[in-house]
Structures are given as structure tokens and as C-alpha cells.
Design a protein around this motif. Structure first.
Motif, PDB file in Angstrom:
ATOM      1  N   MET A   1      49.250  94.575  93.781  1.00 20.60           N
ATOM      2  CA  MET A   1      49.156  93.473  94.877  1.00 20.60           C
ATOM      3  C   MET A   1      49.751  94.426  95.853  1.00 20.60           C
ATOM      4  O   MET A   1      50.831  95.008  95.878  1.00 20.60           O
ATOM      5  N   LYS A   2      48.997  94.270  97.095  1.00 20.69           N
ATOM      6  CA  LYS A   2      49.553  94.847  98.240  1.00 20.69           C
ATOM      7  C   LYS A   2      50.586  94.122  99.043  1.00 20.69           C
ATOM      8  O   LYS A   2      50.756  92.853  98.754  1.00 20.69           O
TER       9      LYS A   2
ATOM     10  N   GLY B   1      53.213  88.910 100.539  1.00 24.62           N
ATOM     11  CA  GLY B   1      53.880  87.881 101.544  1.00 24.62           C
ATOM     12  C   GLY B   1      53.224  86.583 101.699  1.00 24.62           C
ATOM     13  O   GLY B   1      53.798  85.694 102.140  1.00 24.62           O
ATOM     14  N   LYS B   2      51.845  86.848 101.728  1.00 33.43           N
ATOM     15  CA  LYS B   2      50.907  85.691 101.860  1.00 33.43           C
ATOM     16  C   LYS B   2      51.081  84.556 100.881  1.00 33.43           C
ATOM     17  O   LYS B   2      51.505  83.558 100.904  1.00 33.43           O
ATOM     18  N   MET B   3      51.303  85.120  99.553  1.00 31.84           N
ATOM     19  CA  MET B   3      51.529  84.501  98.351  1.00 31.84           C
ATOM     20  C   MET B   3      52.875  83.829  98.305  1.00 31.84           C
ATOM     21  O   MET B   3      53.116  82.350  97.975  1.00 31.84           O
ATOM     22  N   LEU B   4      54.032  84.300  98.840  1.00 37.95           N
ATOM     23  CA  LEU B   4      55.328  83.770  98.930  1.00 37.95           C
ATOM     24  C   LEU B   4      55.290  82.714 100.110  1.00 37.95           C
ATOM     25  O   LEU B   4      55.887  81.628  99.770  1.00 37.95           O
ATOM     26  N   ARG B   5      54.763  82.820 101.223  1.00 37.68           N
ATOM     27  CA  ARG B   5      54.657  81.905 102.230  1.00 37.68           C
ATOM     28  C   ARG B   5      53.877  80.592 101.739  1.00 37.68           C
ATOM     29  O   ARG B   5      54.330  79.573 101.969  1.00 37.68           O
ATOM     30  N   GLU B   6      53.015  80.721 101.035  1.00 40.41           N
ATOM     31  CA  GLU B   6      51.968  79.576 100.156  1.00 40.41           C
ATOM     32  C   GLU B   6      52.686  78.875  99.231  1.00 40.41           C
ATOM     33  O   GLU B   6      52.943  77.677  99.114  1.00 40.41           O
ATOM     34  N   LEU B   7      53.611  79.630  98.584  1.00 41.17           N
ATOM     35  CA  LEU B   7      54.519  78.943  97.553  1.00 41.17           C
ATOM     36  C   LEU B   7      55.592  78.262  98.278  1.00 41.17           C
ATOM     37  O   LEU B   7      56.102  77.086  97.773  1.00 41.17           O
ATOM     38  N   ARG B   8      56.185  78.636  99.377  1.00 37.97           N
ATOM     39  CA  ARG B   8      57.164  77.960 100.150  1.00 37.97           C
ATOM     40  C   ARG B   8      56.550  76.812 100.720  1.00 37.97           C
ATOM     41  O   ARG B   8      57.262  75.633 100.881  1.00 37.97           O
ATOM     42  N   GLU B   9      55.440  76.732 101.047  1.00 34.05           N
ATOM     43  CA  GLU B   9      54.588  75.583 101.755  1.00 34.05           C
ATOM     44  C   GLU B   9      54.100  74.509 100.753  1.00 34.05           C
ATOM     45  O   GLU B   9      53.474  73.906 101.066  1.00 34.05           O
TER      46      GLU B   9
END
Length: 58
Positions: free
Chosen positions: A1-2, A7-15
Motif C-alpha cells: 500500500m502507498k 493515511g486514507k484507511m486510518l482516517r476512515e477507521l477513526r471516523e
């Protein structure tokens, strides 16, 4: 993964959004703790885990 994808995945998990596992593509990444503060996430189907440790400031 890039890095951007991570970063996008972690933001979505936090949300608290539904995130599919990048390894098995079948499971959902979840945490047994509060997703806004948790440092641990795991897949519901396979052995994929995310364990983040806080950065030490010097």
C-alpha cells in the motif's frame, strides 16, 4: 500500500467508516476499543492487524 492509501484507511477507521481488509478483501477492519483513540485494529476474517505505537518526541 502507498502512504496515501494507508493515511486514507486510518482516517476512515477513526471516523468509524466500514473499511474492507486490504489483504483478504472479505473482512472488515474493526477495533474492540474506541476507534477515535484506539491504536489497535484487526480484520474480522483473516489475521491482518494494525498496531500503532505513539511516536516518541525528542
Amino acid at each position: 500500500m502507498k502512504p496515501e492509501e494507508i493515511g486514507k484507511m486510518l482516517r476512515e477507521l477513526r471516523e468509524e467508516k466500514k473499511v474492507h481488509c486490504p489483504e483478504c478483501r472479505e473482512g472488515i477492519i474493526k477495533t474492540p476499543y474506541d476507534p477515535k483513540t484506539s491504536t489497535y485494529f484487526e480484520c474480522t476474517k483473516c489475521n491482518f492487524k494494525i498496531n500503532m505505537e505513539p511516536a516518541n518526541k525528542k
